[in-house]
Design an enzyme around this catalytic site. Structure first.
Site, PDB file in Angstrom:
ATOM      1  N   GLU A 299       0.886  -1.166   0.000  1.00 21.44           N
ATOM      2  CA  GLU A 299       0.000   0.000   0.000  1.00 21.44           C
ATOM      3  C   GLU A 299       0.921   1.212   0.000  1.00 21.44           C
ATOM      4  O   GLU A 299       1.543   1.512   1.010  1.00 21.44           O
ATOM      5  CB  GLU A 299      -0.907  -0.057   1.232  1.00 21.44           C
ATOM      6  CG  GLU A 299      -2.126   0.824   1.101  1.00 21.44           C
ATOM      7  CD  GLU A 299      -1.821   2.270   1.411  1.00 21.44           C
ATOM      8  OE1 GLU A 299      -1.456   3.001   0.452  1.00 21.44           O
ATOM      9  OE2 GLU A 299      -1.933   2.667   2.557  1.00 21.44           O
ATOM     10  N   CYS A 333      -2.874   8.139   4.183  1.00 20.70           N
ATOM     11  CA  CYS A 333      -2.724   7.301   2.988  1.00 20.70           C
ATOM     12  C   CYS A 333      -3.820   7.673   2.005  1.00 20.70           C
ATOM     13  O   CYS A 333      -3.558   7.924   0.843  1.00 20.70           O
ATOM     14  CB  CYS A 333      -2.847   5.832   3.350  1.00 20.70           C
ATOM     15  SG  CYS A 333      -1.606   5.331   4.535  1.00 20.70           S
TER      16      CYS A 333
END
Ligand SMILES: *[C@@H]1O[C@H](CO)[C@@H](O)[C@H](O)[C@H]1NC(C)=O
Length: 587
Positions: A299, A333
């Site tokens: 990720e 994120c």
């Protein structure tokens, strides 16, 4: 009159049944074991420490230790050793030993641990957030939204769904194998690992633990050196939770250390790695994982867009965008990194944002108490990079309406702050439109309608989250499907992550693989394919005509050819003919 009585009676029966059901649920779900973990002294808002001059996480004269400090004030909190390679190996061995027993636990036993953890998190949310605020400089609201709500949502979903998601999955055996049961058995991989980022020290570390434990794995979490101090407290929570419920605390290890420690973890013998970080480091992780041929979930951040069509409901949308950009000072994120606004409403949106951003107050939530909207920047070495990105855009025609610089806080001279920034008229050829800033910088771009907006969004190499705001729900959804991203929300921001049944992950340089949801849980398992006999007395037996040594090669060929024609030839005449051939070949 008579029918009224009947209705009332039915209602009474219904209500009685409902209450019995509630009581039954209450009795049959054992109340979770409670436990206490002493909060570290520096979690207290009244605590003060020695102020470091120009604080840095690593002291060149003492490179094996991590200097933990409060980025909002510069208070020195602690100095913690970064572990040696031998220490990492030793921890791996202990973790692997503990996993053998854990793999045999029932889902109910695993739920017991997760329920106990959920109760702790809800009852101790203030301390959890204070510890996180001290270590990262964020605000209590930012901590609650990113650390507590998300963790509770993940615990709740996992408690309710893990057993169902990991239950044996029966598949169609097909016509040829119709006498078999064909199933997938999800078996734990063993010891999994997670290398997580510092932006949400509690959630980023505990999230992978929840999935690992629910799927029968043990886990080593490599925590960032930037949050080594808070991670030690968070580790105590999960270890105590395991102990009070009668399980081995060695099932979970948190290791805080510099980058070399991450490499040691990946090579220690672990069976899987989940990495949260940048594309550059993601490549190194994948490279190291290749040495042991272990699977990765990467990720790697995003450059998430929020597209506003001309009919977007601005009263609702503007507060969502403010939160999407300035939550956790933009250190997310999934954070809104680009706002694409329709030309028809462009000026209105820019003016409104300008007003709101001008009112944001910066400070240290623990020290200053009320009245802080934006906290500090956790990393102190990003200011030059951020200022350069803003300047590059300005030199190419963007307008800087607010901020753009490091902020010198009058009270906290050693605090690390960046001014809430508004940069408009950004175009997709500017650096800032293509690099993740991870900072409180609102970037506004103009688009000329849905097609243009999709084109601009898809030019960026990142592809994590996205949002489309419009009164036309079906148009907005259609656009979401055209975006080259892993996640999309219509008229909202990041809420896909609160729906913990959904997978989380991106495309392009945002990485691959998914955590969360059934995809995340199953990704931590070996999907073992198993067949057994379904019908009593019916077993596979090799017909004599195919048994070694083959008696008559041309007869055997006719037999297998007939078998294929009988089962798979779509034409009925060919099937009937094949049956005749089969019978003939059998004699
Ligand atoms: C094999 O079977 C075929 C009939 O399918 C027969 O014509 C042939 O003679 C057999 N060959 C031998 C060696 O028995």
């Amino acid at each position: 009159m008579e029918s009224e009585t009947t209705t009332a009676q039915w209602l009474a029966i219904g209500a009685g049944a409902f209450i019995s059901w509630l009581v039954f649920n209450w009795i049959s779900t054992p109340s979770p074991k409670k436990f206490k973990v002493e909060a570290p002294e520096a979690a207290d808002p009244k605590w003060t420490g020695k102020i470091l001059e120009n604080p840095t996480i690593r002291n060149v004269n003492d490179p094996s230790n991590i200097v933990c400090y409060d980025p909002s004030t510069g208070y020195h909190i602690d100095t913690i050793p970064s572990p040696s390679a031998e220490k990492v190996k030793e921890l791996y061995t202990r973790t692997a030993a503990a996993q053998v027993k854990w793999a045999e636990t029932t889902f109910e036993q695993r739920r017991t641990v997760l329920r106990s953890l959920l109760t702790f998190v809800v009852e101790n949310q203030e301390t959890i957030c204070q510890v996180g605020c001290r270590d990262t400089g964020k605000t209590m609201v930012d901590a609650s939204l990113g650390e507590v709500i998300t963790t509770c949502a993940k615990l709740r979903w996992t408690i309710d769904n893990a057993e169902m998601v990991l239950a044996n999955d029966y598949r169609s055996p097909g016509l040829m194998m119709m006498y078999k049961d064909a199933k997938v058995v999800y078996q734990p991989l063993g010891v999994v690992s997670a290398l997580v980022s510092w932006n949400y020290p509690f959630h980023n570390a505990i999230g992978p633990v929840i999935s690992a434990l629910a799927s029968g794995n043990a886990i080593i979490v490599k925590c960032s050196e930037y949050v080594a101090w808070s991670s030690a407290y968070y580790e105590k929570i999960i270890k105590t939770c395991l102990s009070v419920n009668g399980f081995d605390p060695d099932l979970v290890q948190f290791i805080s250390g510099f980058a070399d420690v991450g490499e040691e973890v990946v090579k220690s013998g672990v069976d899987h790695v989940t990495f949260i970080g940048s594309p550059a480091v993601g490549k190194l992780v994948q490279h190291n994982a290749a040495d042991n041929l272990i699977p990765c979930v990467l990720e790697l951040g995003g450059k998430d867009c929020a597209i506003l069509l001309k009919d977007a409901d601005l009263v609702k949308t503007i507060p969502i965008l403010m939160r999407g950009v300035f939550q956790n000072c933009g250190q997310n994120c999934v954070g809104i990194e680009r706002i694409l606004v329709a030309s028809e409403i462009y000026d209105k949106v820019v003016n409104e944002m300008n007003d709101r951003i001008g009112q944001l107050r910066q400070g240290s939530i623990l020290t200053d108490g009320e009245g802080v909207d934006c906290g500090a920047m956790t990393m102190g070495n990003q200011f030059e990079r951020l200022e350069a990105l803003v300047q590059e855009a300005v030199s190419r025609g963007a307008r800087l309406l607010r901020g753009g610089h490091r902020y010198q806080h009058p009270k906290h001279k050693q605090g690390q702050y960046f001014e809430p920034t508004l940069l408009v008229d950004v175009t997709d050829d500017m650096e800032i439109a293509n690099h993740e800033v991870f900072a409180p910088i609102m970037v506004i771009m103009k688009h000329n309608g849905p097609e243009d907006a999709v084109r601009i969004t898809n030019r960026c190499p990142f592809g994590l989250g996205s949002s489309v705001f419009s009164a036309d729900k079906s148009l907005a959804e259609k656009m979401c499907l055209q975006l080259r991203v892993g996640m999309s929300n219509v008229n909202d921001f990041a809420v896909n992550y609160l729906c913990q049944g959904l997978p989380f992950g991106g495309v392009g340089i945002s990485g691959y693989g998914r955590f969360a949801g059934p995809e995340g849980l199953r990704g931590l398992c070996v999907p073992k394919a198993v067949t057994t006999d379904r019908i009593p007395g019916i077993k596979t037996s090799i017909p004599p005509i195919l048994d070694y040594p083959i008696q008559n090669g041309s007869k055997s060929w006719k037999f297998v050819q007939g078998l294929n024609n009988m089962i798979y030839n779509p034409e009925l005449a060919a099937k009937v003919n094949a049956v005749v051939e089969l019978i003939k070949a059998s004699f």
